[in-house]
Motif scaffolding. Structure first.
Motif, mmCIF file in Angstrom:
data_model
loop_
_atom_site.group_PDB
_atom_site.id
_atom_site.type_symbol
_atom_site.label_atom_id
_atom_site.label_comp_id
_atom_site.label_asym_id
_atom_site.label_seq_id
_atom_site.Cartn_x
_atom_site.Cartn_y
_atom_site.Cartn_z
ATOM 1 N N ASP A 168 0.721 -1.153 -0.048
ATOM 2 C CA ASP A 168 -0.106 0.051 0.128
ATOM 3 C C ASP A 168 0.766 1.241 0.033
ATOM 4 O OD1 ASP A 168 0.993 0.111 2.469
ATOM 5 O OD2 ASP A 168 -0.983 -0.338 3.500
ATOM 6 N N HIS A 169 2.172 1.403 0.122
ATOM 7 C CA HIS A 169 2.897 2.389 0.053
ATOM 8 C C HIS A 169 2.933 2.994 -1.385
ATOM 9 C CE1 HIS A 169 6.362 -0.674 -0.402
ATOM 10 N NE2 HIS A 169 6.381 0.048 -1.525
ATOM 11 N N HIS A 170 2.551 2.314 -2.332
ATOM 12 C CA HIS A 170 2.328 2.743 -3.670
ATOM 13 C C HIS A 170 0.947 3.604 -3.924
ATOM 14 C CE1 HIS A 170 5.755 0.514 -5.016
ATOM 15 N NE2 HIS A 170 5.409 -0.578 -4.740
ATOM 16 N N LEU A 171 0.117 3.648 -3.001
ATOM 17 C CA LEU A 171 -1.060 4.370 -3.015
ATOM 18 C C LEU A 171 -0.755 5.793 -3.062
ATOM 19 C CD1 LEU A 171 -3.361 2.825 -0.234
ATOM 20 C CD2 LEU A 171 -3.445 2.466 -2.684
ATOM 21 N N LYS A 172 0.038 6.401 -2.464
ATOM 22 C CA LYS A 172 0.466 7.928 -2.658
ATOM 23 C C LYS A 172 0.710 8.387 -4.179
ATOM 24 C CE LYS A 172 3.326 11.592 -0.659
ATOM 25 N NZ LYS A 172 4.521 11.992 0.042
ATOM 26 N N THR A 173 1.518 7.538 -4.639
ATOM 27 C CA THR A 173 1.848 7.687 -6.121
ATOM 28 C C THR A 173 0.513 7.338 -6.967
ATOM 29 O OG1 THR A 173 4.054 6.551 -5.737
ATOM 30 C CG2 THR A 173 3.243 6.914 -8.295
ATOM 31 N N TRP A 174 -0.199 6.466 -6.831
ATOM 32 C CA TRP A 174 -1.517 6.220 -7.560
ATOM 33 C C TRP A 174 -2.257 7.557 -7.512
ATOM 34 C CZ3 TRP A 174 -3.501 2.480 -10.637
ATOM 35 C CH2 TRP A 174 -4.961 2.590 -10.691
ATOM 36 N N PHE A 175 -2.617 7.829 -6.443
ATOM 37 C CA PHE A 175 -3.572 9.068 -6.282
ATOM 38 C C PHE A 175 -2.779 10.397 -6.925
ATOM 39 C CE2 PHE A 175 -5.299 6.552 -2.551
ATOM 40 C CZ PHE A 175 -6.439 6.027 -3.210
ATOM 41 N N ASN A 176 -1.703 10.418 -6.490
ATOM 42 C CA ASN A 176 -0.960 11.755 -7.272
ATOM 43 C C ASN A 176 -1.126 11.937 -8.664
ATOM 44 O OD1 ASN A 176 0.799 14.077 -6.663
ATOM 45 N ND2 ASN A 176 2.370 12.932 -7.494
ATOM 46 N N TRP A 177 -0.785 10.653 -9.342
ATOM 47 C CA TRP A 177 -0.905 10.640 -10.453
ATOM 48 C C TRP A 177 -2.371 11.052 -11.144
ATOM 49 C CZ3 TRP A 177 2.464 5.998 -11.506
ATOM 50 C CH2 TRP A 177 4.129 6.400 -11.684
ATOM 51 N N LEU A 178 -3.327 10.355 -10.887
ATOM 52 C CA LEU A 178 -4.716 10.257 -11.129
ATOM 53 C C LEU A 178 -5.366 11.432 -10.662
ATOM 54 C CD1 LEU A 178 -5.622 6.558 -10.666
ATOM 55 C CD2 LEU A 178 -5.135 7.589 -12.874
ATOM 56 N N ASP A 179 -5.052 11.998 -9.694
ATOM 57 C CA ASP A 179 -5.535 13.529 -9.101
ATOM 58 C C ASP A 179 -5.091 14.594 -9.808
ATOM 59 O OD1 ASP A 179 -7.118 11.714 -7.436
ATOM 60 O OD2 ASP A 179 -6.047 12.196 -5.707
ATOM 61 N N ASN A 180 -3.886 14.378 -10.552
ATOM 62 C CA ASN A 180 -3.289 15.601 -11.171
ATOM 63 C C ASN A 180 -2.919 15.142 -12.707
ATOM 64 O OD1 ASN A 180 -2.726 17.487 -9.095
ATOM 65 N ND2 ASN A 180 -1.898 15.535 -8.213
ATOM 66 N N ILE A 181 -4.000 14.239 -13.133
ATOM 67 C CA ILE A 181 -3.781 13.789 -14.603
ATOM 68 C C ILE A 181 -3.708 14.631 -15.694
ATOM 69 C CG2 ILE A 181 -6.087 13.033 -15.056
ATOM 70 C CD1 ILE A 181 -4.616 10.297 -16.019
ATOM 71 N N ARG A 182 -3.006 14.535 -16.703
ATOM 72 C CA ARG A 182 -3.168 15.418 -17.753
ATOM 73 C C ARG A 182 -3.644 14.592 -19.017
ATOM 74 N NH1 ARG A 182 2.420 19.205 -18.955
ATOM 75 N NH2 ARG A 182 2.470 20.286 -16.619
ATOM 76 N N ASP A 183 -4.367 15.091 -20.012
ATOM 77 C CA ASP A 183 -4.774 14.234 -20.985
ATOM 78 C C ASP A 183 -3.672 13.548 -21.943
ATOM 79 O OD1 ASP A 183 -7.338 15.204 -20.447
ATOM 80 O OD2 ASP A 183 -7.767 16.592 -22.147
ATOM 81 N N TRP A 184 -3.878 12.464 -22.402
ATOM 82 C CA TRP A 184 -3.078 11.627 -22.876
ATOM 83 C C TRP A 184 -2.854 11.730 -24.550
ATOM 84 C CZ3 TRP A 184 -4.628 5.585 -22.737
ATOM 85 C CH2 TRP A 184 -3.653 4.967 -23.411
#
Length: 1227
Positions: free
Chosen positions: A660-676
């Motif tokens: 679960d220490h990867h959760l921070k990375t997961w939320f950081n990316w998805l909450d600040n996502i740019r269009d792909w």
């Protein structure tokens, strides 16, 4: 034509020898058959060579004879008949790389070096003339000609033949002569010098006599010595029983003496595959039938079609295969789906280089369609290499379901996904900054951009430039403020981009620039006036607080340009040449313009300074080009809504990410996502199914590229034409179409992989049964690039999560904690760990490398440091076990190859244990139908069954929690420290006296049943991680129910705690206490050097309960401590005189009877000598430490070592004195 009969087995070494020899018979190459020779030939074995025909055949049998004949026919033999052997010259070695690797690996092993010395590979085949032995002819030793070593051909026979004249054995003859010459010609020597010379001569004479004796011994027949068995290291044993691919391996022949990966890993995988063990259909009528044990589905992270296996793949597959095999053995409907990614950029680069190298053509010379045909041709020839490597790792994938992302089924799914998302407006067209590779002429994804960190000024190579380019400097220059004498100083690391500047920005609160609101600055090279804009993004404390703005070539500047409606001036074309700039810069290459702009600024007086600047340079991982931010019209995926759903699925507990220490990375990316950005300017890949519409009707105005209204997507031109006719309200014949030239980002097809492999969007049986999947296992480094996109696209297109759990493993680093890098020489092919490779073989991997020569030298130095003797053969099972043992739930794994070798030794221990146990069980042993207690188990039996049950529980819990070190530790400890070291040793007396009476027979029978249960369950526990050795040994065991038991350990039930529920903490606690007593006895025996002598042991216990416990275990204690008799005593019972004493615990004191067992006087004398030696050493050390300058001159580390030595010596002295006192009491 001659006919050669060889084994059908691909790993049969004898047949391989003859096939290699046959390669050198171009004029008379024999016809090769894998069937048995006709009975009429009376051929004793394969390989067999039949010469002639029609009843006058000549027959040669056996590898040496056939190889000799074929090599001789190929004119590859030496002049002397004794030296006739196969020779591999450099041209041959390039073709036969595996043979060369095998040979160099052999000759670099210590055993070979000891006999042969250093071997030089043959450069050119010439007759070899033996030289006279230097020891026989001393004059020859001084001759330069005699010292010249003949070149050694790549054959053990040739390598061992000539003695080299310049041998160290001959050296002692010459120094004496030199000494005599010096004495005759030099000045008179003193008496001391003469004595010294005499001693020197005497030593040399003795040395020469010794060497002469050794040479003489070599000429004598070595009868007795040869008979003496030598201690063998783990050797190479090949499986040589003819077994057709897919047929079951021979398990009737006796097991070899020791474990050999080559033997164990042969033939099992094709049999597993042919039997269908890896298919979810195995053992059931239909996969759609409900399975009460559940369904397990996992798809492989598809490796690139261009790729070859590295340790990251090995780790991924060791973990995934272990999990898959565990679920399969639990009886679940199990599918691990293989696949391969088309790897757009990587594959196109490989094929383009191949075309240029072989035909001197570019892809543009061929044209798009012909080039794509070339790529498919390459893929069909080379693309399945990684599948063969995965099979070598034992991966239990269902190969019938293997998918390639460019297959028609997956291509249709990709097309449908794009069309649906485009029609819905989720995919749209826009002109934005992308990562552009001028070499590839394509946009690339963030994961394909390497961030090279620089500490300051650095010269880097750039494709297309002869000279290296300067980076890591900050150039400051001034813009003049329009209408004033003022200037604004700005700084940049990319000075050439100032040609595209359209503003200068300062912070709104910066007092230095408040008076410049509304002002303009002048561009020095054109008549462009640029506004000074005020924006919060500027850092007031950095530099002058003023920043140049280049919206078309910088991501931050792009956003400033959008906010302030600035001009976007593109100054670079797709090839990196300058456009939209004034002369003389127009048409210049970008980094040549860098120098020119700097010089022009100096000439016009605008230059201020240049200084070192730490920075990160974006480098294309494929082309090694410097990545440029470039404005391009591209297709984008709107990610905000999809990202929110993906993030919420984790927040709400529907998707679990482990650890679960990867959760921070997961939320950081998805909450600040740019269009792909999903466009790629390539030819190889899924061409975007979008068409630009031109309406041949004056009532409809022409569209522009950026207008999404004029772009329509569809599965065919006909479909698009109909959609366009409806949209523009015209007839279909007035519609002209132009399909977008670009292809989709590879990650787009990877994002739908979990459901496209099952035929989505069509409703298929596989899609209904296996989607959503159970687990996604991969490296944490692609959490965003792949995992998040699969979740987003799965939810968008299917309305379901593609899996419910994500397990992210660590990144593999080398033993020093460094990232795997070709330039460091620490990138290891797992197959080299499995089969072994010499240091020379490792160096040879750089032969066709693209690395800079300096980096190659550095890499080879790293290899020499880490693997001075190469990498020994470890085998697949040991590699898998090591990788799983390393996989703690952290971020990095520091992999030490020596530890992998340690697990090969563990395999050998398993091997010997099962061999011994099978011999103990006997040929007529019949196991009971069910593993259960009968009530007659001894304390040893109950203890080992308790430990077995504990191992079962630990393995079960470890697999469920993805705690792989828990599993490997449980297996290792049970087999090595509990079964082998304790139980097998303690039951030897029980089995040895099995025939004495009925009670002993019954006890031996119970013991054998217990031993069988341990072997059966222990092998099943390790099978998911060590599949080959697990199968090999399991097949040798008798079955409990031969008629109904599964044919392979692969599909046998995994042990569970409900069946093996015999764990007892009390039994474990008692045995732990008993082992403490045994270790204390062993320690006492070692102290008094009782290696072979048995002595009585009196165990004085604190109470009767302890005495009773030790009495029950007395046979174990006696056996494991090598004691004569074990006599537990209570505290009120006297201990006989003459014992050595040691405290085992607060409950028991060990008394070892020494009186009458050892020669006391002799031992005391030895101890007195030892006491004197220790005291002398301590005195010398104290004198050293007492010197006045000791503390100042001696390094602190040495002082600490000296203090530790003194402390150890003091302890040793006290032990010696204590032992002397004990011995004197016995006199």
């Amino acid at each position: 034509m001659a006919t050669l009969y060889v084994s059908p087995h691909p790993d049969d070494f004898r047949s391989l020898l003859t096939l290699i020899a046959a390669e050198f018979c171009p004029s008379s190459r024999p016809r090769t058959l894998t069937e048995d020779p006709p009975a009429s030939l009376n051929a004793c074995s394969r390989p067999t060579l039949v010469l002639g025909a029609g009843g006058s055949e000549s027959v040669l049998s056996g590898a040496p004879a056939v190889s000799w004949y074929l090599a001789n026919q190929g004119k590859r033999a030496g002049a002397d008949t004794k030296q006739q052997s196969q020779v591999l010259e450099p041209s041959d070695r390039k073709v036969l790389t595996n043979v060369t690797r095998w040979f160099t690996t052999c000759t670099n092993q210590p055993q070979f070096l000891k006999v042969l010395g250093a071997i030089t590979l043959c450069e050119k085949m010439v007759p070899v003339t033996p030289k006279p032995n230097a020891a026989v002819n001393p004059k020859a030793a001084a001759s330069p000609k005699a010292a010249a070593s003949p070149k050694v051909a790549a054959s053990p026979k040739v390598a061992a033949s000539p003695k080299v004249a310049a041998s160290p054995k001959a050296a002692p003859a010459s120094p004496a002569v030199e000494s005599a010459d010096a004495e005759a010609n030099g000045p008179p020597k003193t008496e001391a010098q003469l004595k010294k010379d005499a001693k020197k001569r005497e030593k040399l004479e003795k040395f020469q006599q010794k060497k002469d004796m050794e040479e003489k011994k070599k000429t004598l027949p070595q009868t007795e010595k040869k008979a003496k068995p030598e201690k063998k290291e783990l050797g190479v044993i090949s499986y040589s029983v003819p077994t057709a691919p897919g047929e079951k391996k021979d398990v009737i022949s006796p097991l070899p003496d020791s474990y050999s990966p080559q033997y164990v890993e042969a033939a099992w995988y094709p049999w597993w595959e042919k039997q269908g063990f890896f298919k979810p259909e195995y053992g059931r009528k239909s996969i759609s039938d409900a399975n009460p044990r559940g369904v397990f589905m996992m798809c492989i992270p598809p490796p690139n079609v261009t790729g070859s296996l590295h340790l990251g793949h090995a780790l991924t597959n060791a973990i995934q295969d272990s999990l898959t095999r565990w679920h399969r053995m639990r009886g679940e409907t199990t599918l691990w789906n293989p696949g391969c990614d088309h790897a757009g950029i990587a594959t196109q680069v490989v094929v383009e280089k191949k075309l240029m190298r072989e035909k001197g053509q570019s892809r543009h010379d061929l044209g798009r369609d012909n080039f794509i045909q070339e790529v498919w041709k390459w893929k069909n020839e080379k693309g399945d290499r990684i599948y063969h490597q995965l099979k070598k790792l034992g991966s239990s994938l269902d190969w019938d379901r293997a998918c390639f992302t460019m297959d028609p089924k997956l291509s249709y799914a990709v097309q449908e996904a794009f069309i649906r998302m485009h029609d819905e407006g989720v995919i749209y067209r826009s002109k934005r900054l992308v990562n552009w590779s001028c070499t590839l002429n394509s946009a690339i994804s963030d994961i394909e951009v390497d961030k090279k960190e620089l500490t300051g000024r650095t010269l880097l190579p750039v494709p297309g430039y002869k000279e290296k380019v300067e980076f890591g400097v900050l150039v400051s220059f001034a813009y003049k403020v329009d209408g004033t004498d003022e200037e604004v100083i700005v700084a940049t690391t990319r000075i050439e981009t100032m040609l595209g500047d359209s503003a200068v920005s300062v912070h709104p609160t910066d007092p230095r620039y408040q008076h410049l609101k509304g002002k303009m600055v002048l561009h020095p090279f054109c008549d462009r006036k640029m506004p000074i804009v005020f924006d919060d993004f500027v850092d007031v404390s950095f530099g002058t607080g003023a920043v140049k703005i280049t919206p078309a070539h910088d991501h931050n500047d792009y956003e400033v340009g959008e906010r302030h409606n600035l001009a976007f001036i593109n100054i670079l074309d797709e090839n990196g040449l300058l456009i939209n700039v004034p002369p003389p810069f127009l048409g210049m290459k970008r980094f040549e313009a860098r120098k020119a702009v700097l010089q022009a600024l100096k000439d016009r007086g605008h230059f201020k300074e240049i200084k070192d600047n730490p920075m990160v340079v974006p480098v294309c991982s494929r082309s090694k080009d410097i990545v440029e931010p470039l404005l391009k019209p591209q297709w984008y995926v709107s990610c905000a809504d999809m990202a929110k759903q993906a993030a919420d699925s984790v927040r709400e507990g529907r998707l679990k990410i482990i650890p679960d220490h990867h959760l921070k990375t997961w939320f950081n990316w998805l909450d600040n996502i740019r269009d792909w950005c999903i466009s790629r300017q390539l030819w190889w890949g899924h061409r975007i199914p979008a068409y630009f519409i031109t309406v041949n009707d004056p009532s409809v105005k022409p569209g522009e590229d950026m207008d999404g209204h004029y772009w329509i997507s569809g599965s065919s031109e006909e479909v698009v034409r109909e959609k366009a006719a409806k949209r523009f309200n015209v007839s279909a014949d007035k519609i002209s179409l132009r399909q977008d030239e670009d292809v989709l980002d590879t990650w787009f097809s990877s994002g739908i992989f979990p459901f496209s492999i099952f035929g989505w969007p069509n409703e298929t049986q596989d899609l209904n049964v296996f989607y959503p999947g159970t687990l996604l296992e991969t490296g944490h480094d692609i959490l965003f690039f792949w995992v998040a996109r699969m979740v987003m696209m799965g939810l968008k297109l299917t309305g379901k999560l593609p899996f419910t759990e994500v397990y992210l493993h660590a990144v593999v680093r080398d033993a020093h904690g460094r990232k795997m890098s070709k330039s460091l020489g620490n990138v290891i092919d797992p197959l080299d760990v499995i089969t072994g490779i010499s240091l020379e073989g490792l160096h040879a991997l750089f032969t066709d490398s693209n690395l800079d020569p300096v980096e190659v030298a550095k890499a080879k130095q790293g290899q020499t440091s880490d693997y001075p003797n190469g990498i020994p053969e470890c085998g697949t099972d040991a590699l898998r076990f090591a990788l799983c043992a390393y996989t703690s739930q952290g971020r990095d794994i520091n992999l030490d190859v020596n530890r992998i070798l340690g697990y090969r030794h563990f395999c050998n221990k398993l091997w010997n244990a099962v061999k011994f146990a099978m011999k103990t069980l006997g040929e007529n042993f019949v196991p009971s139908e069910k593993a259960q207690l009968c009530g007659d188990e001894s304390v040893s039996d109950r203890w080992i069954l308790s430990r077995l049950s504990a191992a079962v529980a630990l393995c079960d819990a470890g697999f469920k929690a993805y705690e792989f070190p828990t599993i490997t530790t449980a297996i290792y400890n049970f087999w090595l420290y509990e079964l082998c070291d304790v139980y097998l040793e303690s039951v030897k007396p029980v089995l040895s006296r099995a025939e004495e009476d009925s009670s002993s027979q019954r006890q031996a029978l119970v013991c054998r049943q217990t031993l069988y249960t341990c072997l059966d369950v222990g092998l099943r526990l390790l099978s998911p991680i060590m599949p080959f050795v697990g199968e090999e040994l399991y097949q040798r065991l008798p079955r409990r129910r031969p008629q109904s038991d599964p044919p392979s350990i692969t599909v046998t039930l995994y042990p569970d705690s409900e069946e093996f529920c015999w764990h007892s903490e009390e039994v474990d606690r008692d045995m732990e206490f008993v082992m403490t007593v045994i270790k204390t006895i062993r320690s006492l025996r070692a102290d008094y050097n009782l290696t072979k002598t048995r002595a009585d042991c009196f165990l004085q216990c604190i109470d009767s309960a302890t005495a009773s416990l030790l009495q029950r275990h007395s046979l174990q204690i006696q056996t494991l401590s090598y004691s004569q008799a074990v006599l537990p005593l209570t505290s009120d019972q006297p201990v006989p005189a003459g014992c050595a004493v040691a405290i085992a615990s607060d409950r028991c004191t060990v008394n070892l009877m020494l009186k009458g067992v050892i020669d006391v006087e002799k031992e005391v004398t030895k101890l007195l000598t030892k006491k004197g030696e220790v005291e002398k050493a301590m005195k010398k050390l104290r004198e050293k430490m007492a010197k006045s300058d000791y503390a100042e001159k001696v390094p602190v580390k040495v002082q600490e070592l000296d203090a530790e030595k003194l402390r150890q010596s003091q302890t040793e002295l006290e032990k010696v004195k204590e032992a002397m006192d004990n011995f004197r009491k016995m006199v």
